[in-house]
Design a protein around this motif. Structure first.
Motif, mmCIF file in Angstrom:
data_model
loop_
_atom_site.group_PDB
_atom_site.id
_atom_site.type_symbol
_atom_site.label_atom_id
_atom_site.label_comp_id
_atom_site.label_asym_id
_atom_site.label_seq_id
_atom_site.Cartn_x
_atom_site.Cartn_y
_atom_site.Cartn_z
ATOM 1 N N LEU A 16 0.831 -1.205 0.000
ATOM 2 C CA LEU A 16 0.000 0.000 0.000
ATOM 3 C C LEU A 16 0.867 1.257 0.000
ATOM 4 O O LEU A 16 0.555 2.233 -0.681
ATOM 5 C CB LEU A 16 -0.936 -0.007 1.212
ATOM 6 C CG LEU A 16 -1.883 1.183 1.329
ATOM 7 C CD1 LEU A 16 -2.846 1.226 0.142
ATOM 8 C CD2 LEU A 16 -2.645 1.117 2.635
ATOM 9 N N ASN A 20 0.743 4.133 -2.801
ATOM 10 C CA ASN A 20 0.547 5.542 -2.439
ATOM 11 C C ASN A 20 1.667 6.419 -2.977
ATOM 12 O O ASN A 20 1.429 7.560 -3.380
ATOM 13 C CB ASN A 20 0.439 5.699 -0.925
ATOM 14 C CG ASN A 20 -0.883 5.213 -0.403
ATOM 15 O OD1 ASN A 20 -1.828 5.047 -1.151
ATOM 16 N ND2 ASN A 20 -0.953 4.981 0.887
ATOM 17 N N SER A 38 2.877 6.853 4.370
ATOM 18 C CA SER A 38 1.953 5.735 4.237
ATOM 19 C C SER A 38 2.355 4.559 5.119
ATOM 20 O O SER A 38 1.494 3.792 5.548
ATOM 21 C CB SER A 38 1.883 5.268 2.782
ATOM 22 O OG SER A 38 1.334 6.276 1.978
ATOM 23 N N PRO A 43 -3.929 3.135 5.213
ATOM 24 C CA PRO A 43 -5.085 3.513 4.400
ATOM 25 C C PRO A 43 -5.523 4.964 4.576
ATOM 26 O O PRO A 43 -6.098 5.540 3.653
ATOM 27 C CB PRO A 43 -6.189 2.561 4.880
ATOM 28 C CG PRO A 43 -5.467 1.409 5.476
ATOM 29 C CD PRO A 43 -4.199 1.965 6.054
ATOM 30 N N THR A 46 -3.831 6.969 1.974
ATOM 31 C CA THR A 46 -4.466 6.768 0.668
ATOM 32 C C THR A 46 -5.689 7.670 0.542
ATOM 33 O O THR A 46 -5.885 8.326 -0.481
ATOM 34 C CB THR A 46 -4.897 5.299 0.492
ATOM 35 O OG1 THR A 46 -3.775 4.452 0.721
ATOM 36 C CG2 THR A 46 -5.446 5.051 -0.897
#
Length: 60
Positions: A16, A20, A38, A43, A46
């Motif tokens: 993730l 990002n 990140s 999240p 994001t």
């Protein structure tokens, strides 16, 4: 939670962060800064990136 699942969670979190970083660069931001952020926020980072307009204040 099983001990064997923690590795998958870490891989997903790191993936993730990479996504990002790419998203941030696409919006004209510092991919390195957003990638590191990140790793801390996951999240939430994001969500913040998606809400930002390309080239708006708060970036690189």
């Amino acid at each position: 939670m099983a001990a064997g699942n923690s590795g998958g969670f870490a891989v997903g979190w790191f993936t993730l962060a990479l996504i990002n970083a790419g998203l941030a660069q696409g919006k004209g931001r510092s991919g390195m800064n957003w990638g590191l952020l990140s790793l801390l926020l996951g999240p939430l980072a994001t969500f913040l990136l998606v809400l930002q307009k390309p080239g708006s204040a708060g970036g690189s």
